[in-house]
Design an enzyme around this catalytic site. Structure first.
Site, short mmCIF file in Angstrom:
data_model
loop_
_atom_site.label_atom_id
_atom_site.label_comp_id
_atom_site.label_asym_id
_atom_site.label_seq_id
_atom_site.Cartn_x
_atom_site.Cartn_y
_atom_site.Cartn_z
N GLU A 278 -18.37 -4.92 24.22
CA GLU A 278 -17.54 -6.14 24.23
C GLU A 278 -16.35 -6.03 23.28
O GLU A 278 -15.24 -6.42 23.64
CB GLU A 278 -18.38 -7.37 23.84
CG GLU A 278 -19.46 -7.76 24.83
CD GLU A 278 -20.74 -6.95 24.64
OE1 GLU A 278 -20.82 -6.13 23.70
OE2 GLU A 278 -21.68 -7.13 25.45
N HIS B 99 -29.37 -16.19 24.11
CA HIS B 99 -28.38 -16.13 25.19
C HIS B 99 -27.74 -17.48 25.49
O HIS B 99 -26.92 -17.58 26.39
CB HIS B 99 -29.04 -15.59 26.47
CG HIS B 99 -29.25 -14.11 26.44
ND1 HIS B 99 -29.91 -13.47 25.41
CD2 HIS B 99 -28.87 -13.13 27.30
CE1 HIS B 99 -29.93 -12.16 25.64
NE2 HIS B 99 -29.30 -11.94 26.79
N ASN C 243 -7.81 11.54 4.50
CA ASN C 243 -7.55 11.73 3.08
C ASN C 243 -8.78 11.51 2.19
O ASN C 243 -8.67 11.54 0.96
CB ASN C 243 -6.38 10.84 2.62
CG ASN C 243 -6.66 9.35 2.80
OD1 ASN C 243 -7.81 8.92 2.89
ND2 ASN C 243 -5.61 8.55 2.85
N HIS D 166 0.83 -1.20 0.00
CA HIS D 166 0.00 0.00 0.00
C HIS D 166 0.87 1.26 0.00
O HIS D 166 1.33 1.68 1.06
CB HIS D 166 -0.90 -0.02 1.24
CG HIS D 166 -1.78 -1.23 1.32
ND1 HIS D 166 -1.29 -2.49 1.63
CD2 HIS D 166 -3.11 -1.38 1.12
CE1 HIS D 166 -2.30 -3.36 1.62
NE2 HIS D 166 -3.40 -2.71 1.31
N ARG E 190 -18.83 -19.74 37.96
CA ARG E 190 -18.62 -18.28 37.96
C ARG E 190 -18.43 -17.79 39.39
O ARG E 190 -17.61 -16.91 39.65
CB ARG E 190 -19.77 -17.54 37.28
CG ARG E 190 -21.08 -17.64 38.01
CD ARG E 190 -22.16 -16.72 37.45
NE ARG E 190 -23.46 -17.09 38.02
CZ ARG E 190 -24.50 -16.29 38.12
NH1 ARG E 190 -24.44 -15.07 37.66
NH2 ARG E 190 -25.62 -16.70 38.64
N HIS F 275 -2.26 -1.39 7.10
CA HIS F 275 -1.89 -1.56 5.69
C HIS F 275 -0.79 -0.59 5.29
O HIS F 275 -0.11 -0.81 4.30
CB HIS F 275 -3.12 -1.40 4.79
CG HIS F 275 -3.81 -0.07 4.91
ND1 HIS F 275 -4.77 0.18 5.87
CD2 HIS F 275 -3.67 1.09 4.21
CE1 HIS F 275 -5.19 1.43 5.74
NE2 HIS F 275 -4.53 2.01 4.74
N HIS G 51 -4.45 3.49 -3.18
CA HIS G 51 -4.52 2.92 -1.82
C HIS G 51 -3.69 1.65 -1.67
O HIS G 51 -2.81 1.58 -0.82
CB HIS G 51 -5.97 2.65 -1.43
CG HIS G 51 -6.11 1.64 -0.33
ND1 HIS G 51 -5.94 1.97 0.99
CD2 HIS G 51 -6.33 0.30 -0.38
CE1 HIS G 51 -6.07 0.87 1.71
NE2 HIS G 51 -6.31 -0.15 0.91
N GLY H 214 -3.94 -4.38 11.16
CA GLY H 214 -4.34 -4.78 9.81
C GLY H 214 -5.86 -4.81 9.78
O GLY H 214 -6.48 -4.13 8.96
N PRO H 215 -6.47 -5.59 10.69
CA PRO H 215 -7.92 -5.49 10.84
C PRO H 215 -8.24 -4.09 11.39
O PRO H 215 -7.87 -3.78 12.53
CB PRO H 215 -8.25 -6.60 11.84
CG PRO H 215 -7.08 -7.54 11.77
CD PRO H 215 -5.90 -6.66 11.52
#
Ligand code: TPP
Length: 690
Positions: free
Chosen positions: A426, A488, A187, A28, A357, A68, A262, A116-117
């Protein structure tokens, strides 16, 4: 303000990146061409780091959230003197190079986190800023600013569009993380289009609404304006800062301002044209003018000096506060403090028992006072996940709230608080705990219902990819949740988590297994650990009759054995189903059936054993194996073999009282016995089992 030398350095960054991408014929070039000036100003004038010790603890953290744009980061690292050679850069994106496609933590010195993600790096940066604030609040004393660093992230349109970044930004604004600064590469172009077709909100106003301080820089090539914005961000201590820098993707290239700049190499002709436009020699490739290199490499001496000064502060601190310094040193070295586990209880046998728990909450509160790195919280589910560290403070910005504020875990509201309140976020939580772990000095944890692990899976995957030591506590782990119904009730989530490489999933079967699970979670290095726990009570097994819970460390162990260790039938279960197979085994034994009961809380821990040890638990000669788990079948065939059977859940759940749902789905002692007998009958009818 912009000297010729500055321009030379910026163009060196630009064309090292462009040549890297062209040479690899992959990557990139657009972001480095546009964002090089802001990166240059930050790295050369503001960022505090030591290229020869990338892990120096008090360094500023820099996150390239727009991963990237990795070529830009590698150019910065190489030029400023990190252990990243020109040869690695020439072999950008090739096998074995220290310059992989996207930045990978642990792979390239100086890369703080894997990105990256899009959006994840933003969340990591928020976690790093939380880490800094908590450490500073705990250790700093008047005249001893031991922990004092900033977190910077370079973020792109894509980062700001992703929900995970919105969650993290919202929390960062609430928390008033004044030492967090994001440089936004504004950009107006993404991978496939201009942002005018997808992204028209007022970004500055959006972040102001989150409680951020914003500064706009109209021209991404205006170094003085960028520097002034960074100074303003530094001066603003009560809010995180977003610096919106208007840039041009692919600056100087024929495709400037087009999405075509890009993510594809410019091509030989356009590389030449771009070099000509920006006044750069077209030959040779990978040109690094001596003056530019010398200027960048001054970072080495600056960094060494900064670290030496900090080491002196650490010595002074150690003389003044030896106990705190010792505690801090453990965190610095990622060592567990001696005696951290001294207060872990042993749970007595109890037929009614308690939920895992609840057992987890008891264990966490037993270890937390002796384990300062343990810090975390839930996505608004503390009362359900039992993950509050009572009396250890609530992480919230000064001025402090009333001690009795709703939701307080006790111990005061301040940045020293070890209970992090993530709110109903989350995914943000997942990225933030990764940031805490990547920062160092923490064993961070997050918590929610197992079903909502789906909301944070991308962050969990990245934790696994990075080998980050994070812990997640996922409760309400099965159909037994009952009335809340199929939305759930997790069914496929265990299989889903088990599918992630390098992740350790543990589903303990009773309170004492839960205690051992926490030991494993704390002692583990280089893996995230997921603890999967029940809402409903489970019998606490009588360990004088059954094998010790420490067997959990091996992933699967023989809880009850057949006479002489020669079973005709093996029952295998995890978590709440362990109690079920124990009850079934006792009944079957009374009928004279030679049955072995195996508790299997963790496939990953089991797989780490040598084959012989695994065979000792599941002897290949015994084909009659019944696996019982309230989740999908996927993967269990590995353990039951070709001739075994399973009692699993292959559909979604249903809303009804938990006991009714379990009965309808066949999770009863009667049904386990029936299936076991049918399996055995099949074997005796056809062939010898052993
Ligand atoms: C979560 C996620 N979705 C999709 C992608 C694929 N992708 C890579 S860059 C990009 C968008 C690029 O736009 P921007 O963030 O503005 O970066 P720029 O084009 O300015 O370099 C996309 C969709 C990704 N990396 N991560």
């Amino acid at each position: 303000m912009s000297s010729e030398l500055d321009q030379l350095c910026i163009n060196t960054l630009r064309f090292l990146s462009v040549d890297m991408v062209q040479n690899a014929n992959s990557g990139h070039p657009g972001l480095p061409l546009g964002a090089a000036p802001m990166a240059y100003v930050l790295w050369m004038r503001r960022l505090n780091y030591n290229p020869h010790n990338p892990l120096w603890f008090n360094r500023d953290r820099f996150v390239l959230s727009a991963g990237h744009g990795s070529a830009l980061l590698y150019s910065l690292l190489h030029l400023s003197g990190y252990d990243l050679s020109l040869d690695d850069i020439r072999r950008f994106r090739q096998w074995g190079s220290k310059a992989p496609g996207h930045p990978e933590r642990g792979h390239t010195p100086g890369v703080e986190t894997t990105t990256g993600p899009l959006g994840q790096g933003f969340g990591n940066a928020v976690g790093m800023a939380i880490a800094e604030a908590q450490l500073a609040a705990r250790y700093n004393r008047s005249g001893h600013a031991l922990i004092d660093h900033h977190t910077y992230a370079l973020v792109s349109d894509g980062d700001l569009m992703e929900g995970v970044a919105s969650e993290a930004a919202s929390l960062a604004g609430h928390l008033k993380l004044g030492k967090l600064t994001c440089l936004y590469d504004d950009n107006s172009v993404t991978l496939a289009a201009g942002t005018d077709i997808t992204f028209s909100e007022q970004r500055a106003r959006r972040f102001e609404a989150y409680g951020w301080h914003t500064v706009s820089v109209a021209d991404g090539n205006d170094l003085a304006a960028i520097d002034a914005a960074l100074a303003a961000a530094r001066a603003e201590t009560a809010r995180p800062s977003l610096i919106l820098v208007r840039t041009h993707i692919g600056y100087g290239s024929p495709e400037q301002d087009s999405f075509k700049a890009h993510g594809s190499p410019l091509g030989v002709d356009d590389v030449r044209k771009t070099k000509q436009t920006l006044g750069w020699p077209t030959e040779p490739d990978f040109l690094i003018p001596g003056a530019a290199l010398a200027h960048f490499r001054a970072a080495v001496a600056r960094g060494a000096q900064a670290e030496a000064a900090w080491n002196e502060s650490l010595s002074a601190y150690t003389r003044a506060f030896p106990d705190m310094a010792e505690e801090f040193q453990h965190r610095l070295r990622d060592e567990l403090p001696p005696g951290w586990d001294a207060d872990i209880p042993v749970f007595g046998a109890d037929v009614k028992g308690l939920s895992t728990r609840d057992a987890s909450g008891i264990v966490m509160n037993a270890i937390a006072p002796r384990l300062p790195p343990l810090s975390g919280g839930s996505a608004d589910l503390d009362p359900s996940t039992k993950t509050a560290l009572k009396g250890l403070g609530d992480f919230n910005p000064p001025p402090t709230k009333d001690a009795d504020e709703q939701g307080s875990d006790g111990g005061g509201w301040s940045y020293a608080g070890r209970n992090l309140h993530f709110g109903v976020r989350e995914h943000g939580m997942g990225a933030i705990v990764n940031g805490l772990a990547a920062h160092g000095g923490f064993i961070p944890y997050g918590a929610t219902f197992l079903i909502f692990s789906d909301y944070m899976r991308p962050s969990i995957r990245l934790a696994a990819l990075m080998g980050l030591h994070v812990v997640h506590v996922f409760t309400h782990d099965s159909l037994a949740v009952g009335e809340d119904g199929p939305t759930h009730q997790p069914v496929e989530q265990l299989a889903n988590l088990r599918a992630i490489p390098n992740l350790i999933v543990i589903r303990p079967g009773d309170a004492n297994e839960t205690a051992v699970a926490w030991r494993v979670a704390v002692e583990t290095r280089d893996h995230p650990v997921m603890l999967v726990l029940t809402r409903q009570d489970l019998p606490t097994l009588d360990r004088s009759r059954y094998a010790a819970a420490d067997g959990l460390r091996r992933g699967a162990y023989v809880l009850i054995d057949a006479p002489g260790g020669k079973p005709d039938l093996i029952l295998i279960a995890s978590g709440s189903e362990v109690g079920l197979i124990v009850a079934a085994a006792e009944r079957l034994q009374q009928q004279g059936i030679a049955v072995r009961c195996v508790s299997m809380p963790s496939w990953e821990l089991f797989e780490a054993l040598p084959q012989a040890e695994r065979d000792a638990v599941l002897p290949p000669s015994v084909g009659a194996r019944l696996a019982v788990e309230m989740g999908v079948a996927q993967g269990w065939d590995r353990y039951i073999g070709t001739r075994g059977d399973m009692l699993v859940v292959e559909t979604f759940g249903a809303s009804a009282p938990g006991a009714v749902v379990l009965d309808k789905y066949g999770f009863t002692v009667d049904n386990v016995c029936m299936k076991a007998e049918a399996l055995l009958a099949n074997f005796s009818a056809s062939e010898d089992n052993r």
